[in-house]
Design a protein around this motif. Structure first.
Motif, mmCIF file in Angstrom:
data_model
loop_
_atom_site.group_PDB
_atom_site.id
_atom_site.type_symbol
_atom_site.label_atom_id
_atom_site.label_comp_id
_atom_site.label_asym_id
_atom_site.label_seq_id
_atom_site.Cartn_x
_atom_site.Cartn_y
_atom_site.Cartn_z
ATOM 1 N N CYS A 53 0.878 -1.179 0.000
ATOM 2 C CA CYS A 53 0.000 0.000 0.000
ATOM 3 C C CYS A 53 0.914 1.228 0.000
ATOM 4 N N SER A 54 1.413 1.555 -1.173
ATOM 5 C CA SER A 54 2.537 2.489 -1.301
ATOM 6 C C SER A 54 2.202 3.941 -0.971
ATOM 7 N N SER A 55 0.908 4.267 -0.823
ATOM 8 C CA SER A 55 0.515 5.633 -0.443
ATOM 9 C C SER A 55 0.176 5.750 1.034
ATOM 10 N N LEU A 56 0.182 4.651 1.740
ATOM 11 C CA LEU A 56 -0.224 4.634 3.143
ATOM 12 C C LEU A 56 0.804 5.343 4.021
ATOM 13 N N LYS A 57 0.344 6.429 4.691
ATOM 14 C CA LYS A 57 1.239 7.215 5.533
ATOM 15 C C LYS A 57 0.827 7.201 7.001
ATOM 16 N N GLU A 58 -0.461 7.013 7.261
ATOM 17 C CA GLU A 58 -0.952 7.050 8.635
ATOM 18 C C GLU A 58 -1.750 5.787 8.941
ATOM 19 N N ILE A 59 -1.538 5.261 10.130
ATOM 20 C CA ILE A 59 -2.225 4.030 10.508
ATOM 21 C C ILE A 59 -2.553 4.045 11.993
ATOM 22 N N LEU A 60 -3.716 3.491 12.316
ATOM 23 C CA LEU A 60 -4.119 3.302 13.701
ATOM 24 C C LEU A 60 -4.822 1.955 13.780
ATOM 25 N N VAL A 61 -4.207 1.017 14.495
ATOM 26 C CA VAL A 61 -4.749 -0.340 14.572
ATOM 27 C C VAL A 61 -4.838 -0.758 16.036
ATOM 28 N N ALA A 62 -6.008 -1.278 16.396
ATOM 29 C CA ALA A 62 -6.199 -1.815 17.743
ATOM 30 C C ALA A 62 -6.916 -3.154 17.626
ATOM 31 N N SER A 63 -6.266 -4.198 18.126
ATOM 32 C CA SER A 63 -6.870 -5.524 18.092
ATOM 33 C C SER A 63 -6.302 -6.368 19.220
ATOM 34 N N SER A 82 1.130 4.404 20.515
ATOM 35 C CA SER A 82 -0.228 4.932 20.417
ATOM 36 C C SER A 82 -0.883 4.581 19.085
ATOM 37 N N MET A 83 -0.084 4.280 18.085
ATOM 38 C CA MET A 83 -0.610 3.929 16.765
ATOM 39 C C MET A 83 -0.955 2.451 16.665
ATOM 40 N N LEU A 84 -0.318 1.642 17.485
ATOM 41 C CA LEU A 84 -0.555 0.199 17.454
ATOM 42 C C LEU A 84 -0.902 -0.290 18.857
ATOM 43 N N SER A 85 -2.078 -0.870 18.973
ATOM 44 C CA SER A 85 -2.483 -1.472 20.237
ATOM 45 C C SER A 85 -2.822 -2.934 19.957
ATOM 46 N N CYS A 86 -1.768 -3.749 19.928
ATOM 47 C CA CYS A 86 -1.917 -5.167 19.568
ATOM 48 C C CYS A 86 -1.080 -5.966 20.563
ATOM 49 N N SER A 87 -1.641 -6.251 21.683
ATOM 50 C CA SER A 87 -0.898 -6.838 22.801
ATOM 51 C C SER A 87 -0.407 -8.249 22.531
ATOM 52 N N LYS A 88 -0.974 -8.941 21.494
ATOM 53 C CA LYS A 88 -0.577 -10.307 21.198
ATOM 54 C C LYS A 88 0.176 -10.427 19.866
ATOM 55 N N LEU A 89 0.632 -9.302 19.345
ATOM 56 C CA LEU A 89 1.328 -9.296 18.056
ATOM 57 C C LEU A 89 2.605 -10.130 18.127
ATOM 58 N N GLU A 90 2.761 -11.077 17.190
ATOM 59 C CA GLU A 90 3.928 -11.964 17.172
ATOM 60 C C GLU A 90 4.843 -11.705 15.977
ATOM 61 N N ASN A 91 4.248 -11.415 14.817
ATOM 62 C CA ASN A 91 5.025 -11.239 13.585
ATOM 63 C C ASN A 91 4.724 -9.873 12.979
ATOM 64 N N PHE A 92 5.776 -9.050 12.841
ATOM 65 C CA PHE A 92 5.610 -7.678 12.364
ATOM 66 C C PHE A 92 6.586 -7.459 11.205
ATOM 67 N N ASP A 93 6.024 -7.121 10.027
ATOM 68 C CA ASP A 93 6.840 -6.935 8.819
ATOM 69 C C ASP A 93 6.753 -5.488 8.354
ATOM 70 N N LEU A 94 7.885 -4.804 8.367
ATOM 71 C CA LEU A 94 7.996 -3.417 7.897
ATOM 72 C C LEU A 94 9.052 -3.297 6.805
ATOM 73 N N SER A 95 9.345 -4.377 6.139
ATOM 74 C CA SER A 95 10.415 -4.367 5.140
ATOM 75 C C SER A 95 10.136 -3.368 4.022
ATOM 76 N N ASP A 96 11.205 -2.720 3.565
ATOM 77 C CA ASP A 96 11.147 -1.760 2.453
ATOM 78 C C ASP A 96 10.247 -0.568 2.731
ATOM 79 N N CYS A 97 10.134 -0.189 3.985
ATOM 80 C CA CYS A 97 9.491 1.081 4.327
ATOM 81 C C CYS A 97 10.589 2.143 4.296
ATOM 82 N N LYS A 98 10.732 2.803 3.175
ATOM 83 C CA LYS A 98 11.901 3.645 2.902
ATOM 84 C C LYS A 98 11.955 4.945 3.700
ATOM 85 N N PHE A 99 10.856 5.324 4.374
ATOM 86 C CA PHE A 99 10.822 6.636 5.017
ATOM 87 C C PHE A 99 10.998 6.574 6.536
#
Length: 445
Positions: A53-63, A82-99
């Protein structure tokens, strides 16, 4: 609904008010090129894919139940708790986020974090009691210390192609694999790990290695290839099984004693003058590109493959302890002129490759076990032994200027090539051959 796939759509925005799926578990929005903001609160969502999602700049996720989040190849600039409220998150991929320039995350559940290719990332702080895999390859990080990483169970750490790291110091009780391949500014390193089995330092600027720099008693695979500044290698690595030193063009001295060593790769080490290797279990040895080597001594009871290509060895003293186990001998590209007569005693030898040995003048009697003989481009070779091994099934003679062939050729020969060679005559019969190629100008009788 438990699964929703909106990948590659033209959706521009999404919020909780637009979706009423209280049991949604898997949500795929990958390659949604027009989404700029994403806001979602869910009690059931387990996996969210926003990759591409190459235009995505802002995110707010709670699960409360989310275990996997993919934000790779997005335009996100920063992330905070404050942008991520995921207390059970195990796998997080941010590869090639150039900014992304800084990353700060503290989690009690995270197991894998991928920041590969985040080329603007300079500062990081990660704390996770359960993390086992961390990928920071291709980032702009300049330095790392224990205070920046609090991951007591980390097993796999990838820092390959981090061009700005000059020093690396790590002590870990859990780390098994460390990859520093391509860290071209790295000059100093200290690594201590009781469980490490694989270490890659290829392409770094390290000048020397010593026991005080490496405390890895269980190290099995060590890659130091293309380290252009290392002049000597002498480490007591008792558990080592595979050693890569290819392309270490300044390496002059090497001494390896390892009881479990299975393979050593030394191609392109041009300055080595002598080589002494002692390992009861050594099975494979690759050498090549040597200019000054005069003596090679290999002591191994199990060696099966020896590759010694592109080397200047007219008077090489090659000593192989327990050579009877040798199955593959490759001297392609070397300027070897002749073989000792006792080559016939290599009773297990199945393949002999001498491609491009342009100084080779003659061959002695060959071992009867030989199945493949490659003599392509041996331009001074005028004849073959009077008898070829009966088990031979592959014979390559391209670009050889043979004047004759043996009277009888092996009955099971399958592949036989004589491209652009000399005119020859044979008194014997040529057997039925598959893949037989003969230049029309040749004659046979």
């Amino acid at each position: 609904m438990i699964s929703l796939d909106l990948s590659s759509t033209a959706i521009r925005a999404l919020s909780s008010s637009m979706l009423s799926c209280p049991k949604l578990e898997n949500f795929d929005l990958s390659d949604g090129k027009f989404i700029e903001t994403f806001n979602l609160h869910s009690r059931s969502l387990r996996t969210l894919n926003l990759d591409g999602c190459s235009s995505l700049k802002e995110i707010l996720v709670a699960s409360e139940k989310m275990t996997s989040l993919d934000l790779s190849r997005t335009a996100i600039h920063a992330l905070s708790s404050s942008m991520l409220s995921c207390s059970k998150l195990e796998n997080f991929d941010l590869s090639d986020c150039k900014f992304i320039e800084t990353f700060n995350l503290h989690s009690g559940s995270l197991r894998t974090l991928n920041l590969n290719g985040c080329s603007s990332l300079k500062e990081i702080s990660v704390a996770s009691e359960k993390m086992i895999s961390l990928d920071l390859s291709g980032t702009a990080i300049h330095a790392l210390s224990s205070s920046m990483l609090s991951c007591p169970k980390l097993e796999i750490f990838d820092l390959s192609d981090c061009k700005f790291i000059e020093r690396f110091n790590l002590h870990s009780r859990s780390l098994r694999t460390l990859n520093l391949n391509g860290c071209s500014s790295l000059k100093e390193i200290t690594v201590a790990s009781e469980k490490m089995t694989s270490l890659n330092l290829s392409g770094t600027a390290i000048c020397a290695l010593s026991s005080s720099m490496l405390s890895c008693p269980k190290l099995e695979i060590f890659d130091v290839s293309d380290c252009k500044f290392i002049e000597s290698f002498n480490l007591p690595l008792r558990s080592l099984r595979i050693l890569y030193l290819d392309g270490c063009s300044s390496l002059k001295e090497i001494s390896v004693t390892a009881g479990e060593m299975m393979g050593i790769f030394l191609s392109g080490c041009k300055l080595i003058e002598s080589l002494n290797l002692h390992s009861k279990s050594l099975k494979e040895l690759h050498l090549g590109g040597f200019s000054f080597v005069e003596e090679i001594s290999v002591a191994s009871e199990k060696i099966t493959k020896l590759k010694f290509s592109s080397a200047t060895i007219p008077s090489l003293s090659l000593s192989i302890g327990h050579p009877l186990s040798l199955e593959v001998l490759d001297l392609s590209g070397s300027n070897i002129e002749s073989f000792p007569a006792n080559i016939k005693n290599l009773s297990m030898l199945k393949e002999l490759s001498l491609r491009g040995c342009r100084e080779l003048v003659s061959l002695p009697e060959l071992p009867p076990s030989l199945r493949k003989l490659c003599l392509r481009d041996c331009r001074k070779l005028m004849s073959l032994p009077e008898e070829l091994p009966p088990s031979l099934i592959v014979l390559e003679l391209d670009y050889c200027k043979l004047m004759s062939l043996p009277e009888e050729l092996p009955p099971n020969l399958d592949i036989y090539t004589l491209e652009f060679g000399g005119v020859f005559k044979t008194a014997g019969k040529i057997p039925m051959l598959r893949g037989f190629t003969l230049n029309k100008r040749r004659t046979s009788s």
